[in-house]
Design an enzyme around this catalytic site. Structure first.
Site: not given
Length: 343
Positions: A45, A56, A84, A139, A225, A227, A231
Site C-alpha cells: 500500500r 494509506e 483511530t 475499537a 496492532g 501495522d 509500530k
C-alpha cells in the site's frame, strides 16, 4: 447512479444477515480469493506518514474488478473523540472503469480484519483452542472476539487493557455473546492458560506488549496492532522462537513485526497455506505467529462480498457520481445553462 453503503446501511445489512454469519461468509470469501492469489494485481500500500499518524491507499485487482481503500491510523484521535481508523472504499469494473460500489469501510475494515485473524487461526492454532487472551480492548477487540467464536468456537476471553474503562466496555459489549469474558489484572495473567493470544494495541511505538517469557509451547499469536513502520507489539525473541506467517511479504517487512528482523528472516505467506502449497501448524508444541498488517486483497474481498449481498439485503443509497451526457463526447454540454421552463 452508484450504490453507496453508509455506516447505518452496513449495520442494517449485518443485522439482517447475522453478525457471526456475516463474519463466516466474509472469511470464506477472503479464503477463496487468497487461494487464487496469483490472479491478482497487487502491490504494497501507499502510505503518507503525517504528524500523529498515517494515511494509506490500498489497491488490489483481478481480471473483473479493481478495488481500493483509503484508510488512516491516528492513535491520538481517541483523545479528541475521534476514531483511530476511518476508511472508505470503492469497487470498480475493469472492463469499463466505472465504479459499481462506494462504501464506508471503517466498520467494514473492523469486520474484515477480525475475519482474517480468525481465518488464519483456523490454519495455525491448535484445533481444540477455546481460550483467547485479548491484549488491548480498543475499537477492534469485540470484532476479534466474535470472529474467533464464529470460526473457531472460542468460549472464553481473558482480557487486559492499560485502561480499565476499555476493558469494562469490552465486557459490557460481549455480555450476551455467549463468550465468557474475564478481565485480567495484567497482560501476563491474561495469557495464562490461553491457546491463542491477540495483541491489538494502537500506540505508534516499538512496544513489547508480549515478551518471550509470556509465550509457551503450542501458542498461536495473532499480532494485529503493529501495522506501520515504527509500530510493533512483540519482542524479537518471540519471532525467533516461532514460525511467522504473513499476508504479503514486501509490505509486512516494512510495516509488520518482522520490521525488527533481518531482511532474510524466513516467513510463510498465508495464501500458500490456504491453497495447500505450504504447511500451517505442524505440531501441538509449535509456536505460530500471524504478523497481521492488513492487505488490499482482503479489502477487495470485503467489497465484493458486500456488493453481492446488496440485491438480497437492500439497505443503501445511491450517488450521482458518474456523468451521463446524452452524447458521451459532449461532457462540456452538461455545464450549459438550463433553459427556464415556459409558463
Amino acid at each position: 447512479m452508484v450504490p453507496f453503503v453508509g455506516v447505518a446501511d452496513l449495520a442494517g445489512i449485518v443485522e439482517a444477515v447475522g453478525l457471526e454469519t456475516f463474519l463466516r461468509g466474509l472469511a470464506q470469501r477472503i479464503e477463496a480469493d487468497f487461494e487464487r492469489w496469483e490472479e491478482f494485481d497487487k502491490s504494497p500500500r501507499y502510505a503518507s506518514h503525517v504528524p500523529g499518524g498515517v494515511i494509506e491507499l490500498m489497491p488490489a485487482a483481478d481480471r473483473d474488478y479493481f478495488a481500493f481503500k483509503q484508510v488512516n491510523g491516528h492513535p491520538g484521535n481517541t483523545a479528541a473523540g475521534l476514531q483511530t481508523v476511518a476508511a472508505l472504499g470503492v469497487l470498480t469494473r475493469v472492463d469499463t472503469g466505472y465504479p459499481v460500489l462506494v462504501s464506508e469501510m471503517t466498520l467494514l475494515t473492523a469486520l474484515r480484519t477480525a475475519a482474517m485473524s480468525a481465518l488464519a487461526a483456523r490454519y495455525l492454532a491448535r484445533p481444540a483452542s477455546r481460550v483467547l487472551a485479548m491484549i488491548g480492548q480498543g475499537a477492534q477487540s469485540e470484532f476479534q472476539a466474535t470472529a474467533f467464536k464464529a470460526l473457531l468456537g472460542i468460549t472464553r476471553v481473558q482480557a487486559w487493557d492499560i485502561d480499565p474503562a476499555a476493558s469494562r466496555k469490552f465486557s459490557r459489549n460481549l455480555a450476551d455473546s455467549g463468550i465468557e469474558v474475564v478481565i485480567a489484572p495484567s497482560a501476563d495473567e491474561a495469557v495464562i492458560g490461553a491457546d491463542i493470544v491477540t495483541t491489538v494495541t494502537a500506540d505508534k511505538v516499538n512496544a513489547r506488549i508480549l515478551s518471550a517469557n509470556m509465550t509457551g509451547a503450542g501458542l498461536h499469536i495473532n499480532a494485529v496492532g503493529g501495522d506501520c513502520p515504527g509500530k510493533t507489539e512483540l519482542a524479537p525473541e518471540i519471532l525467533e522462537r516461532g514460525r511467522v506467517f504473513v499476508e504479503y511479504t514486501p509490505q509486512t517487512r516494512i510495516e509488520g513485526e518482522i520490521q525488527q528482523m533481518p531482511d532474510d528472516f524466513e516467513v510463510t505467506e498465508l495464501w500458500s497455506v490456504f491453497s495447500g502449497k505450504a504447511s500451517g501448524r505442524t505440531s501441538d508444541e509449535e509456536i505460530t505467529i500471524f504478523d497481521s498488517v492488513g492487505f488490499g486483497i482482503e479489502d477487495f474481498s470485503a467489497l465484493r462480498y458486500l456488493y453481492d449481498l446488496l440485491p438480497e439485503h437492500a439497505p443503501h443509497s445511491e450517488l450521482d457520481l458518474i456523468a451521463q451526457p446524452q452524447d458521451p463526447r459532449d461532457l462540456f454540454g452538461l455545464l450549459a445553462p438550463r433553459q427556464p421552463a415556459h409558463a
